[in-house]
Enzyme design. Structure first.
Site, PDB file in Angstrom:
ATOM      1  N   CYS A  15       8.455   1.590  -0.591  1.00  0.00           N
ATOM      2  CA  CYS A  15       7.170   2.004  -0.022  1.00  0.00           C
ATOM      3  C   CYS A  15       6.828   1.325   1.302  1.00  0.00           C
ATOM      4  O   CYS A  15       6.633   2.001   2.320  1.00  0.00           O
ATOM      5  CB  CYS A  15       6.052   1.725  -1.025  1.00  0.00           C
ATOM      6  SG  CYS A  15       6.247   2.566  -2.603  1.00  0.00           S
ATOM      7  N   HIS A  71      -0.626  -0.599   1.693  1.00  0.00           N
ATOM      8  CA  HIS A  71       0.618  -1.304   1.365  1.00  0.00           C
ATOM      9  C   HIS A  71       1.385  -1.787   2.596  1.00  0.00           C
ATOM     10  O   HIS A  71       2.611  -1.855   2.600  1.00  0.00           O
ATOM     11  CB  HIS A  71       1.513  -0.439   0.489  1.00  0.00           C
ATOM     12  CG  HIS A  71       2.295  -1.252  -0.503  1.00  0.00           C
ATOM     13  ND1 HIS A  71       3.263  -0.723  -1.330  1.00  0.00           N
ATOM     14  CD2 HIS A  71       2.250  -2.584  -0.782  1.00  0.00           C
ATOM     15  CE1 HIS A  71       3.773  -1.666  -2.086  1.00  0.00           C
ATOM     16  NE2 HIS A  71       3.175  -2.814  -1.778  1.00  0.00           N
TER      17      HIS A  71
END
Length: 264
Positions: A15, A71
């Site tokens: 990610c 993130h």
């Protein structure tokens, strides 16, 4: 629907490095984000020296919004989305949150990781407060509803950039029971839940299409589907496929669903 499918398109296998590359246009070896994901206790983030996509859209006169997963680090609030070119932020800073209560566990700690800008126009330069009003609301539905709010509140004379990294489909495996029930009870439990998550995401993308049409900007929008980072950005929408663990980068299809039909 008109569109283009690209079959030679590569992303990073995890990610943080993938979204870091998308946001900056630079490989993880240059940004320092990767090869692993940024954990809640990690004291680093996407460097401030990197110019992100939202900043470029802002310079071009767009209102800019992130709905979903960040993130890219937040060891200091100045690394968070509304300090990096976004006017508003509704979503979470880490990864692997609970889809319904929006909490994250790590290193023996657990806490709420959900923030929501009160305004879609004036949140830049402040980190939105923790948002407690969505307990029990499935994140896919929550984030889709936030895009509706942005489209309704946006100035009609200002182009809009929405970056929407869906939480789906990502662990933990959770979905509304109504979507799980679309699949036979004889299926293996985790696979049945996963299928329900994909169906919930698919339905959300359909609602987003309806929203853009109802807002009268469907023919002025570029819709872009990419994998595996669950993105929707003017709009990005992502469907996550199984990664091949032995690859250092992942080949994924990318589909441009709709091209701009008006260049004014």
């Amino acid at each position: 629907m008109e569109g283009t499918k690209l079959e030679m398109y590569y992303v990073q296998p995890l990610c943080s490095p993938t979204r870091g590359t998308l946001m900056s246009g630079r490989y993880p070896s240059h940004t320092g984000v990767g090869p692993q994901v940024i954990k809640p206790t990690h004291p680093y983030a996407m460097p401030k020296a990197e110019v992100l996509m939202a900043q470029k859209f802002k310079q071009a006169g767009y209102s800019t919004h992130i709905v979903g997963k960040w993130h890219l680090g937040y060891c200091d609030e100045r690394y968070s989305p509304t300090f990096r070119g976004f006017d508003s932020f509704t979503g979470y800073l880490n990864g692997a949150e609970d889809y319904f209560n929006h909490t994250r566990q790590d290193s023996g700690f657990q806490g709420l990781d959900l923030r929501r800008s009160n305004s879609t126009t004036s949140s830049a330069g402040t980190l939105p407060s923790a948002y407690r009003g969505a307990h029990g609301t499935y994140s896919t539905d929550l984030f889709t509803g936030e895009v509706s709010r942005i489209l309704h509140e946006r100035p009609s004379d200002t182009p809009t950039f929405v970056y929407m990294p869906f939480q789906s489909v990502h662990g933990p495996l959770e979905a509304p029971q109504s979507y799980i029930d679309l699949y036979p009870a004889t299926m293996e439990k985790s696979r049945r839940t996963y299928a329900g998550m994909v169906s919930a995401l698919d339905a959300a993308v359909g609602r987003l299409e309806d929203m853009y049409k109802q807002a009268g900007i469907w023919n002025l929008s570029l819709i872009h589907i990419s994998e595996p980072t669950r993105l929707l950005s003017i709009s990005y929408a992502v469907f996550c496929l199984k990664k091949k663990k032995k690859e250092t980068k992942i080949q994924q299809p990318i589909i441009q669903l709709k091209q701009l039909t008006d260049h004014t």
